[in-house]
Design an enzyme around this catalytic site. Sequence first.
Site, PDB file in Angstrom:
ATOM      1  N   HIS A 190       0.835  -1.202   0.000  1.00  0.00           N
ATOM      2  CA  HIS A 190       0.000   0.000   0.000  1.00  0.00           C
ATOM      3  C   HIS A 190       0.867   1.249   0.000  1.00  0.00           C
ATOM      4  O   HIS A 190       2.055   1.205   0.329  1.00  0.00           O
ATOM      5  CB  HIS A 190      -0.898   0.039   1.246  1.00  0.00           C
ATOM      6  CG  HIS A 190      -2.083  -0.864   1.156  1.00  0.00           C
ATOM      7  ND1 HIS A 190      -2.038  -2.178   1.541  1.00  0.00           N
ATOM      8  CD2 HIS A 190      -3.352  -0.639   0.711  1.00  0.00           C
ATOM      9  CE1 HIS A 190      -3.231  -2.722   1.339  1.00  0.00           C
ATOM     10  NE2 HIS A 190      -4.034  -1.819   0.836  1.00  0.00           N
TER      11      HIS A 190
ATOM     12  N   LYS B  25      -0.460   4.703   4.712  1.00  0.00           N
ATOM     13  CA  LYS B  25      -1.301   3.731   5.428  1.00  0.00           C
ATOM     14  C   LYS B  25      -0.736   3.468   6.825  1.00  0.00           C
ATOM     15  O   LYS B  25       0.465   3.277   6.986  1.00  0.00           O
ATOM     16  CB  LYS B  25      -1.410   2.425   4.631  1.00  0.00           C
ATOM     17  CG  LYS B  25      -2.370   1.438   5.261  1.00  0.00           C
ATOM     18  CD  LYS B  25      -2.856   0.384   4.286  1.00  0.00           C
ATOM     19  CE  LYS B  25      -3.763  -0.643   4.950  1.00  0.00           C
ATOM     20  NZ  LYS B  25      -5.014  -0.046   5.459  1.00  0.00           N
TER      21      LYS B  25
END
Length: 267
Positions: A154, A158
Amino acid sequence: MKLVVAGAGGRMGGALIRAIAERDDIVLHAAIERSGSPAIGEDSGERAGIGRNEIAITDDVEGALSSADGLLDFTTPEASLAFARTLAELGRVHVIGTTGFDETHEKALAVAAERAVIVKSGNMSLGVNLLAAMVRRAASALPESFDIEVLEMHHKHKVDAPSGTALLLGEAAAEGRKIVLSENAVRSRDGHTGPRPEGAIGFATLRGGSVVGDHSVILAGAGERITLSHHAEDRAIFARGAVAAALWGHGRQPGLYSMADVLGLND
Ligand SMILES: NC(=O)C1=CN([C@@H]2O[C@H](COP(=O)(O)OP(=O)(O)OC[C@H]3O[C@@H](n4cnc5c(N)ncnc54)[C@H](OP(=O)(O)O)[C@@H]3O)[C@@H](O)[C@H]2O)C=CC1
Ligand SMILES: O=C(O)C1=N[C@H](C(=O)O)C[C@H](O)C1
Protein backbone atom coordinates in the site's frame (compact mmCIF):
# COMPACT_ATOMS: atom_id res chain seq x y z
CA MET A 1 -31.46 7.22 0.26
CA LYS A 2 -29.81 10.06 2.24
CA LEU A 3 -26.19 9.22 3.02
CA VAL A 4 -23.63 10.84 5.28
CA VAL A 5 -19.90 10.51 4.57
CA ALA A 6 -17.56 10.39 7.57
CA GLY A 7 -13.90 11.27 7.08
CA ALA A 8 -15.04 13.57 4.26
CA GLY A 9 -11.66 15.28 4.07
CA GLY A 10 -9.73 12.02 3.64
CA ARG A 11 -8.71 9.93 0.60
CA MET A 12 -11.76 7.63 0.78
CA GLY A 13 -14.04 10.48 1.88
CA GLY A 14 -13.39 12.21 -1.45
CA ALA A 15 -13.92 8.99 -3.40
CA LEU A 16 -17.25 8.42 -1.60
CA ILE A 17 -18.50 11.94 -2.33
CA ARG A 18 -17.61 11.44 -6.02
CA ALA A 19 -19.35 8.01 -6.07
CA ILE A 20 -22.55 9.46 -4.56
CA ALA A 21 -22.54 12.29 -7.13
CA GLU A 22 -22.44 9.68 -9.95
CA ARG A 23 -25.90 8.32 -9.03
CA ASP A 24 -29.41 9.73 -8.93
CA ASP A 25 -30.95 7.22 -6.44
CA ILE A 26 -28.91 8.53 -3.47
CA VAL A 27 -28.01 11.96 -2.11
CA LEU A 28 -25.17 13.27 -0.01
CA HIS A 29 -26.98 14.45 3.12
CA ALA A 30 -23.95 15.59 5.15
CA ALA A 31 -20.18 15.32 5.24
CA ILE A 32 -18.48 14.99 8.61
CA GLU A 33 -14.95 15.29 9.92
CA ARG A 34 -13.19 15.11 13.27
CA SER A 35 -13.68 18.14 15.55
CA GLY A 36 -10.73 20.48 15.05
CA SER A 37 -10.05 19.27 11.49
CA PRO A 38 -8.95 22.09 9.16
CA ALA A 39 -11.50 20.72 6.65
CA ILE A 40 -14.48 21.85 8.80
CA GLY A 41 -16.47 24.51 6.94
CA GLU A 42 -15.02 23.63 3.51
CA ASP A 43 -17.45 22.76 0.72
CA SER A 44 -17.36 18.94 0.50
CA GLY A 45 -17.83 18.85 -3.29
CA GLU A 46 -14.94 21.24 -3.86
CA ARG A 47 -12.78 19.26 -1.46
CA ALA A 48 -13.63 16.07 -3.42
CA GLY A 49 -12.70 17.78 -6.71
CA ILE A 50 -16.20 17.83 -8.27
CA GLY A 51 -17.12 21.47 -7.75
CA ARG A 52 -19.38 23.09 -5.17
CA ASN A 53 -22.29 21.00 -3.81
CA GLU A 54 -23.20 23.47 -1.01
CA ILE A 55 -22.68 20.80 1.68
CA ALA A 56 -20.15 22.17 4.14
CA ILE A 57 -18.01 19.69 6.08
CA THR A 58 -19.21 19.64 9.70
CA ASP A 59 -18.38 18.05 13.06
CA ASP A 60 -22.06 17.98 14.14
CA VAL A 61 -22.41 14.19 14.13
CA GLU A 62 -25.84 13.96 15.83
CA GLY A 63 -27.29 16.67 13.59
CA ALA A 64 -25.99 14.93 10.46
CA LEU A 65 -27.05 11.40 11.38
CA SER A 66 -30.45 12.02 13.00
CA SER A 67 -32.13 12.89 9.69
CA ALA A 68 -30.09 10.55 7.42
CA ASP A 69 -30.65 6.94 6.29
CA GLY A 70 -27.06 5.73 6.58
CA LEU A 71 -23.39 6.46 7.09
CA LEU A 72 -20.41 5.58 4.88
CA ASP A 73 -17.50 5.42 7.29
CA PHE A 74 -13.84 5.09 6.30
CA THR A 75 -12.11 6.73 9.26
CA THR A 76 -10.31 5.24 12.29
CA PRO A 77 -11.26 2.33 14.58
CA GLU A 78 -12.05 4.69 17.50
CA ALA A 79 -14.20 6.98 15.34
CA SER A 80 -16.05 4.02 13.75
CA LEU A 81 -16.83 2.61 17.18
CA ALA A 82 -18.29 5.93 18.33
CA PHE A 83 -20.36 6.18 15.13
CA ALA A 84 -21.60 2.58 15.62
CA ARG A 85 -22.90 3.44 19.10
CA THR A 86 -24.76 6.53 17.81
CA LEU A 87 -26.20 4.61 14.82
CA ALA A 88 -27.35 1.77 17.08
CA GLU A 89 -29.41 4.35 19.03
CA LEU A 90 -30.86 5.73 15.79
CA GLY A 91 -31.20 2.35 13.97
CA ARG A 92 -29.48 3.55 10.77
CA VAL A 93 -27.36 1.65 8.19
CA HIS A 94 -23.63 1.82 8.96
CA VAL A 95 -21.17 0.85 6.21
CA ILE A 96 -17.74 0.42 7.78
CA GLY A 97 -14.66 0.34 5.54
CA THR A 98 -12.27 1.32 8.33
CA THR A 99 -9.52 -1.23 9.06
CA GLY A 100 -7.17 -1.84 12.00
CA PHE A 101 -9.75 -2.94 14.60
CA ASP A 102 -8.59 -4.99 17.59
CA GLU A 103 -10.57 -7.75 19.32
CA THR A 104 -12.21 -5.33 21.79
CA HIS A 105 -13.40 -3.09 18.95
CA GLU A 106 -14.79 -6.11 17.06
CA LYS A 107 -16.81 -7.22 20.12
CA ALA A 108 -18.24 -3.72 20.61
CA LEU A 109 -19.24 -3.56 16.92
CA ALA A 110 -21.04 -6.92 17.25
CA VAL A 111 -23.05 -5.44 20.16
CA ALA A 112 -23.96 -2.34 18.10
CA ALA A 113 -25.07 -4.63 15.24
CA GLU A 114 -27.82 -6.02 17.47
CA ARG A 115 -29.65 -2.72 16.90
CA ALA A 116 -28.45 -1.47 13.51
CA VAL A 117 -27.49 -2.84 10.11
CA ILE A 118 -23.70 -2.85 9.91
CA VAL A 119 -21.98 -3.85 6.68
CA LYS A 120 -18.28 -4.14 7.41
CA SER A 121 -15.45 -5.32 5.20
CA GLY A 122 -11.71 -4.81 4.99
CA ASN A 123 -12.25 -4.41 1.26
CA MET A 124 -15.44 -3.25 -0.48
CA SER A 125 -14.39 -4.14 -4.04
CA LEU A 126 -16.02 -6.88 -6.10
CA GLY A 127 -12.61 -8.18 -7.19
CA VAL A 128 -11.17 -8.77 -3.72
CA ASN A 129 -14.33 -10.43 -2.44
CA LEU A 130 -14.30 -12.78 -5.41
CA LEU A 131 -10.59 -13.39 -4.82
CA ALA A 132 -11.39 -14.36 -1.20
CA ALA A 133 -13.85 -16.99 -2.45
CA MET A 134 -11.15 -18.35 -4.79
CA VAL A 135 -8.59 -18.43 -1.96
CA ARG A 136 -11.02 -20.35 0.28
CA ARG A 137 -11.54 -22.89 -2.53
CA ALA A 138 -7.81 -23.25 -3.29
CA ALA A 139 -6.87 -23.64 0.38
CA SER A 140 -9.50 -26.33 0.80
CA ALA A 141 -8.61 -28.21 -2.43
CA LEU A 142 -4.82 -28.25 -2.00
CA PRO A 143 -3.06 -30.52 0.51
CA GLU A 144 -1.76 -28.95 3.73
CA SER A 145 1.79 -29.32 2.40
CA PHE A 146 1.08 -26.15 0.35
CA ASP A 147 2.27 -23.21 2.50
CA ILE A 148 0.07 -20.09 2.44
CA GLU A 149 1.56 -16.59 2.43
CA VAL A 150 -0.30 -13.28 2.01
CA LEU A 151 1.66 -10.37 0.52
CA GLU A 152 0.34 -6.79 0.41
CA MET A 153 1.59 -3.38 -0.69
CA HIS A 154 0.00 0.00 0.00
CA HIS A 155 0.82 3.72 -0.25
CA LYS A 156 3.18 5.30 2.26
CA HIS A 157 0.39 6.96 4.30
CA LYS A 158 -1.30 3.73 5.43
CA VAL A 159 -1.17 3.34 9.23
CA ASP A 160 -2.29 -0.25 9.92
CA ALA A 161 -0.63 -3.57 9.06
CA PRO A 162 -1.35 -6.18 7.88
CA SER A 163 -4.04 -4.51 5.78
CA GLY A 164 -7.70 -5.32 6.41
CA THR A 165 -7.74 -7.05 3.03
CA ALA A 166 -4.72 -9.21 3.86
CA LEU A 167 -6.49 -10.32 7.05
CA LEU A 168 -9.73 -10.96 5.11
CA LEU A 169 -7.78 -13.14 2.63
CA GLY A 170 -6.00 -14.88 5.53
CA GLU A 171 -9.41 -15.63 7.08
CA ALA A 172 -10.61 -17.07 3.78
CA ALA A 173 -7.54 -19.32 3.61
CA ALA A 174 -8.04 -20.40 7.23
CA GLU A 175 -11.70 -21.21 6.55
CA GLY A 176 -10.66 -23.30 3.54
CA ARG A 177 -8.16 -25.15 5.73
CA LYS A 178 -10.67 -25.42 8.62
CA ILE A 179 -8.24 -23.79 11.04
CA VAL A 180 -8.43 -20.68 13.25
CA LEU A 181 -6.46 -17.77 11.74
CA SER A 182 -5.45 -16.19 15.08
CA GLU A 183 -3.85 -19.49 16.17
CA ASN A 184 -1.89 -19.92 12.93
CA ALA A 185 -1.07 -16.40 11.70
CA VAL A 186 2.59 -15.31 11.46
CA ARG A 187 2.16 -11.55 11.06
CA SER A 188 5.84 -10.60 10.78
CA ARG A 189 9.30 -12.19 10.70
CA ASP A 190 12.67 -10.83 11.83
CA GLY A 191 15.97 -12.39 12.87
CA HIS A 192 16.50 -16.12 13.53
CA THR A 193 12.91 -17.22 13.08
CA GLY A 194 13.55 -20.96 12.75
CA PRO A 195 11.81 -23.02 10.09
CA ARG A 196 8.28 -22.21 9.00
CA PRO A 197 5.68 -23.71 11.41
CA GLU A 198 3.47 -26.39 9.80
CA GLY A 199 0.10 -24.94 8.76
CA ALA A 200 1.11 -21.31 9.34
CA ILE A 201 -0.53 -18.52 7.34
CA GLY A 202 2.18 -15.90 6.85
CA PHE A 203 1.80 -12.17 6.17
CA ALA A 204 4.26 -9.77 4.55
CA THR A 205 3.71 -6.00 4.38
CA LEU A 206 5.22 -3.49 1.94
CA ARG A 207 4.62 0.29 2.10
CA GLY A 208 5.62 2.97 -0.38
CA GLY A 209 4.60 5.63 -2.90
CA SER A 210 1.00 5.91 -4.03
CA VAL A 211 0.00 2.23 -4.39
CA VAL A 212 -3.80 2.04 -3.95
CA GLY A 213 -3.71 -1.62 -2.83
CA ASP A 214 -1.98 -4.78 -4.11
CA HIS A 215 -2.65 -8.21 -2.61
CA SER A 216 -1.34 -11.68 -3.48
CA VAL A 217 -2.02 -15.01 -1.84
CA ILE A 218 0.75 -17.49 -2.59
CA LEU A 219 0.18 -21.22 -2.14
CA ALA A 220 3.65 -22.72 -2.25
CA GLY A 221 4.11 -26.46 -2.62
CA ALA A 222 7.16 -28.63 -3.32
CA GLY A 223 8.10 -27.85 -6.92
CA GLU A 224 5.12 -25.63 -7.80
CA ARG A 225 3.45 -22.42 -6.64
CA ILE A 226 0.06 -20.80 -7.24
CA THR A 227 -0.36 -17.01 -6.89
CA LEU A 228 -3.80 -15.39 -6.73
CA SER A 229 -3.64 -11.59 -6.97
CA HIS A 230 -5.70 -8.40 -7.02
CA HIS A 231 -4.46 -4.93 -7.94
CA ALA A 232 -6.61 -1.92 -7.02
CA GLU A 233 -5.94 0.97 -9.40
CA ASP A 234 -8.61 3.45 -8.27
CA ARG A 235 -10.32 4.08 -4.90
CA ALA A 236 -13.62 4.36 -6.83
CA ILE A 237 -13.91 0.54 -6.64
CA PHE A 238 -14.14 0.70 -2.82
CA ALA A 239 -16.46 3.71 -2.85
CA ARG A 240 -18.91 2.15 -5.33
CA GLY A 241 -18.91 -1.04 -3.23
CA ALA A 242 -19.71 1.00 -0.10
CA VAL A 243 -22.63 2.73 -1.85
CA ALA A 244 -23.95 -0.67 -3.03
CA ALA A 245 -23.66 -1.94 0.56
CA ALA A 246 -25.71 0.99 1.92
CA LEU A 247 -28.48 0.42 -0.63
CA TRP A 248 -28.46 -3.33 0.12
CA GLY A 249 -28.63 -2.72 3.88
CA HIS A 250 -31.49 -0.17 3.75
CA GLY A 251 -34.58 -1.71 5.39
CA ARG A 252 -32.81 -4.95 6.35
CA GLN A 253 -32.93 -6.58 9.82
CA PRO A 254 -30.18 -5.44 12.22
CA GLY A 255 -27.04 -7.55 12.04
CA LEU A 256 -23.37 -7.62 11.15
CA TYR A 257 -23.05 -8.26 7.41
CA SER A 258 -20.08 -8.52 5.03
CA MET A 259 -19.49 -7.56 1.40
CA ALA A 260 -19.79 -11.26 0.55
CA ASP A 261 -23.43 -10.99 1.78
CA VAL A 262 -24.00 -7.87 -0.34
CA LEU A 263 -22.48 -9.47 -3.44
CA GLY A 264 -24.32 -12.78 -2.93
CA LEU A 265 -21.05 -14.71 -2.65
CA ASN A 266 -22.35 -16.61 0.41
CA ASP A 267 -25.45 -17.92 -1.41
N1 LIG B 1 -12.65 -1.40 3.24
C1 LIG B 1 -12.16 -0.82 2.14
O1 LIG B 1 -12.54 -1.15 1.00
C2 LIG B 1 -11.16 0.27 2.30
C3 LIG B 1 -10.77 0.65 3.55
N2 LIG B 1 -9.94 1.70 3.74
C4 LIG B 1 -9.71 2.08 5.13
O2 LIG B 1 -10.41 3.29 5.37
C5 LIG B 1 -9.73 4.04 6.37
C6 LIG B 1 -9.46 5.46 5.86
O3 LIG B 1 -8.57 5.40 4.78
P1 LIG B 1 -8.13 6.74 4.02
O4 LIG B 1 -9.31 7.45 3.48
O5 LIG B 1 -7.04 6.35 3.10
O6 LIG B 1 -7.50 7.57 5.24
P2 LIG B 1 -7.44 9.14 5.45
O7 LIG B 1 -6.54 9.38 6.62
O8 LIG B 1 -7.16 9.83 4.15
O9 LIG B 1 -8.95 9.52 5.86
C7 LIG B 1 -9.53 9.26 7.11
C8 LIG B 1 -10.30 10.51 7.48
O10 LIG B 1 -11.07 10.28 8.64
C9 LIG B 1 -10.96 11.45 9.45
N3 LIG B 1 -11.35 11.21 10.82
C10 LIG B 1 -10.60 10.80 11.86
N4 LIG B 1 -11.36 10.77 13.00
C11 LIG B 1 -12.59 11.18 12.64
C12 LIG B 1 -13.80 11.40 13.36
N5 LIG B 1 -13.89 11.16 14.67
N6 LIG B 1 -14.88 11.84 12.70
C13 LIG B 1 -14.83 12.09 11.37
N7 LIG B 1 -13.71 11.92 10.62
C14 LIG B 1 -12.60 11.47 11.26
C15 LIG B 1 -9.50 11.86 9.29
O11 LIG B 1 -9.27 13.17 9.72
P3 LIG B 1 -7.79 13.62 10.21
O12 LIG B 1 -6.84 13.19 9.12
O13 LIG B 1 -7.91 15.08 10.34
O14 LIG B 1 -7.54 12.91 11.49
C16 LIG B 1 -9.34 11.69 7.79
O15 LIG B 1 -9.76 12.83 7.08
C17 LIG B 1 -8.48 3.23 6.72
O16 LIG B 1 -8.75 2.44 7.85
C18 LIG B 1 -8.28 2.36 5.49
O17 LIG B 1 -7.57 1.19 5.75
C19 LIG B 1 -9.43 2.41 2.70
C20 LIG B 1 -9.75 2.07 1.42
C21 LIG B 1 -10.64 0.97 1.10
O1 LIG C 1 -5.67 2.07 3.56
C1 LIG C 1 -5.93 1.80 2.35
O2 LIG C 1 -5.63 2.56 1.43
C2 LIG C 1 -6.67 0.57 2.06
N1 LIG C 1 -7.13 -0.11 3.05
C3 LIG C 1 -7.87 -1.31 3.00
C4 LIG C 1 -7.07 -2.42 3.66
O3 LIG C 1 -6.56 -2.21 4.77
O4 LIG C 1 -7.01 -3.51 3.12
C5 LIG C 1 -8.37 -1.64 1.61
C6 LIG C 1 -7.50 -1.20 0.48
O5 LIG C 1 -6.53 -2.17 0.24
C7 LIG C 1 -6.93 0.18 0.65
